[in-house]
Design a protein around this motif. Structure first.
Motif, PDB file in Angstrom:
ATOM      1  N   GLN A   1     -44.883  -6.267 -40.484  1.00 20.70           N
ATOM      2  CA  GLN A   1     -43.451  -6.247 -40.147  1.00 20.70           C
ATOM      3  C   GLN A   1     -42.839  -4.857 -40.359  1.00 20.70           C
ATOM      4  O   GLN A   1     -41.695  -4.710 -40.774  1.00 20.70           O
ATOM      5  CB  GLN A   1     -42.670  -7.288 -40.963  1.00 20.70           C
TER       6      GLN A   1
ATOM      7  N   THR B   1     -43.808   1.204 -39.087  1.00 26.57           N
ATOM      8  CA  THR B   1     -42.816   0.914 -38.055  1.00 26.57           C
ATOM      9  C   THR B   1     -43.036   1.869 -36.887  1.00 26.57           C
ATOM     10  O   THR B   1     -42.559   3.004 -36.899  1.00 26.57           O
ATOM     11  CB  THR B   1     -41.381   1.058 -38.597  1.00 26.57           C
TER      12      THR B   1
ATOM     13  N   TYR C   1     -39.806  -0.675 -33.667  1.00 25.27           N
ATOM     14  CA  TYR C   1     -38.457  -0.202 -33.973  1.00 25.27           C
ATOM     15  C   TYR C   1     -37.501  -0.544 -32.834  1.00 25.27           C
ATOM     16  O   TYR C   1     -36.352  -0.928 -33.070  1.00 25.27           O
ATOM     17  CB  TYR C   1     -38.491   1.302 -34.212  1.00 25.27           C
TER      18      TYR C   1
ATOM     19  N   GLN D   1     -36.665  -4.157 -33.211  1.00 25.17           N
ATOM     20  CA  GLN D   1     -35.695  -4.376 -34.286  1.00 25.17           C
ATOM     21  C   GLN D   1     -34.275  -4.058 -33.832  1.00 25.17           C
ATOM     22  O   GLN D   1     -33.340  -4.836 -34.077  1.00 25.17           O
ATOM     23  CB  GLN D   1     -36.059  -3.518 -35.498  1.00 25.17           C
TER      24      GLN D   1
ATOM     25  N   GLN E   1     -33.096  -7.781 -33.293  1.00 29.12           N
ATOM     26  CA  GLN E   1     -32.711  -8.163 -34.648  1.00 29.12           C
ATOM     27  C   GLN E   1     -31.300  -7.683 -34.991  1.00 29.12           C
ATOM     28  O   GLN E   1     -30.518  -8.429 -35.573  1.00 29.12           O
ATOM     29  CB  GLN E   1     -33.716  -7.605 -35.670  1.00 29.12           C
TER      30      GLN E   1
END
Length: 315
Positions: free
Chosen positions: A258, A266, A271, A274, A278
């Motif tokens: 993760q 990452t 990224y 995300q 996210q």
């Protein structure tokens, strides 16, 4: 009395009117057949490649908040935000480290296995199947299994414990998390490049090696002066495929680490995920995808241009 001249000049002969030319000539039928054959591929490219690229550029100029239901034009604000992003430097370093590590390990291991399997030893077919089988295994399933094996109390540390070695927590250590992800991905796809290298090795003429042996060349010199130049087109192909694939890795990072610990694993695609899905910064996520596209395109063009210097069979 005036005399009128009634002589008539020569009458030009009119060409005989033949049948009207047919519209559906043989040439036009062949052209239509060709267009029909390429239509599915062309339609797929427009719908799934060109149109998404246009939409990504359009989204990068906006800030789209799905939760609030707003879609505001911000111009180049997202591009300026990239230059000010404090995390982007670490993300690009992790992406570069993963890409370099995967390319070196994957291509090196694939070429080594191909050379060994090309020796026509007993059990070669069994080993080919063994090394190629991970390619056809589900990526998520493969990653989940390795996630269990690399846990602190997993199978890898259990094997090390039988040899008296206290293994680390592979997926949670700063120095081991990236290494673990690289190894898992390399073992997943090494079989594909191995098969490509093996096919290239079997296409090298045997008389070149016979002539080199008569001249006293060692096995290493034969490999460097004959094998590598003769399989260089395949090396170019596998390097492009592996580099592009390394820059698009996502599932392994999402399942294994993760992006952690910290931002050490990452990579750019994770990224991007995300930021867009996210944190709901879809405009900034679209901008990051353009950065990824530019990087992939630049590296592919660079490799393609460098082929003129080292790829054999090029004019």
């Amino acid at each position: 009395m005036t005399r009128t001249d009634t002589r008539v000049g020569p009458v030009e002969a009119r060409p005989a009117l033949g049948p009207a030319p047919r519209f559906w000539t043989s040439r036009r039928r062949d052209q239509l057949t060709g267009y029909l054959f390429i239509a599915p591929q062309l339609l797929g490219s427009v719908v799934f490649v060109i149109l998404p690229l246009i939409l990504v550029v359009w989204y990068s100029l906006h800030e789209w908040n799905v939760l609030a239901g707003t879609f505001d034009f911000v111009g180049t604000d997202n591009y300026r935000a990239i230059a000010e992003d404090p995390n982007l430097g670490a993300v690009l370093r992790a992406t570069g480290l993963f890409s370099v590590g995967l390319v070196v390990l994957n291509l090196g291991l694939a070429l080594l296995l191909a050379v060994l399997l090309n020796q026509r030893l007993r059990g070669t077919i069994l080993f080919r199947t063994f090394f190629f089988s991970p390619v056809v295994v589900s990526l998520v399933a493969w990653t989940i299994v390795w996630g269990f094996l690399l846990q602190d109390n997993g199978g890898v540390n259990g094997l090390l414990d039988t040899m008296g070695v206290d293994g680390p927590n592979w997926l949670r250590g700063e120095g081991t998390a990236m290494l673990s992800v690289i190894v898992v991905q390399a073992f997943k796809n090494v079989g594909l490049n191995m098969v490509l290298f093996l096919a290239a090795l079997q296409g090298v003429p045997a008389n070149l090696y016979e002539a080199a042996e008569m001249d006293g060349a060692s096995r290493m010199r034969q490999f460097g002066l004959i094998t590598v130049p003769m399989i260089s087109p395949t090396i170019l192909l596998t390097s492009i495929i592996t580099v592009v694939g390394s820059l698009q890795v996502f599932a392994q990072i999402a399942v294994l680490t993760q992006g952690g610990p910290g931002n050490s694993t990452t990579v750019l695609v994770y990224y991007l995920y995300q930021q867009a899905f996210q944190f709901h910064h879809f405009g900034y996520g679209a901008t990051l995808s353009i950065v990824l596209f530019v990087i992939v395109l630049a590296l592919t063009v660079l490799q393609w241009q460098m082929r003129k210097r080292w790829v054999f069979h090029e004019s």
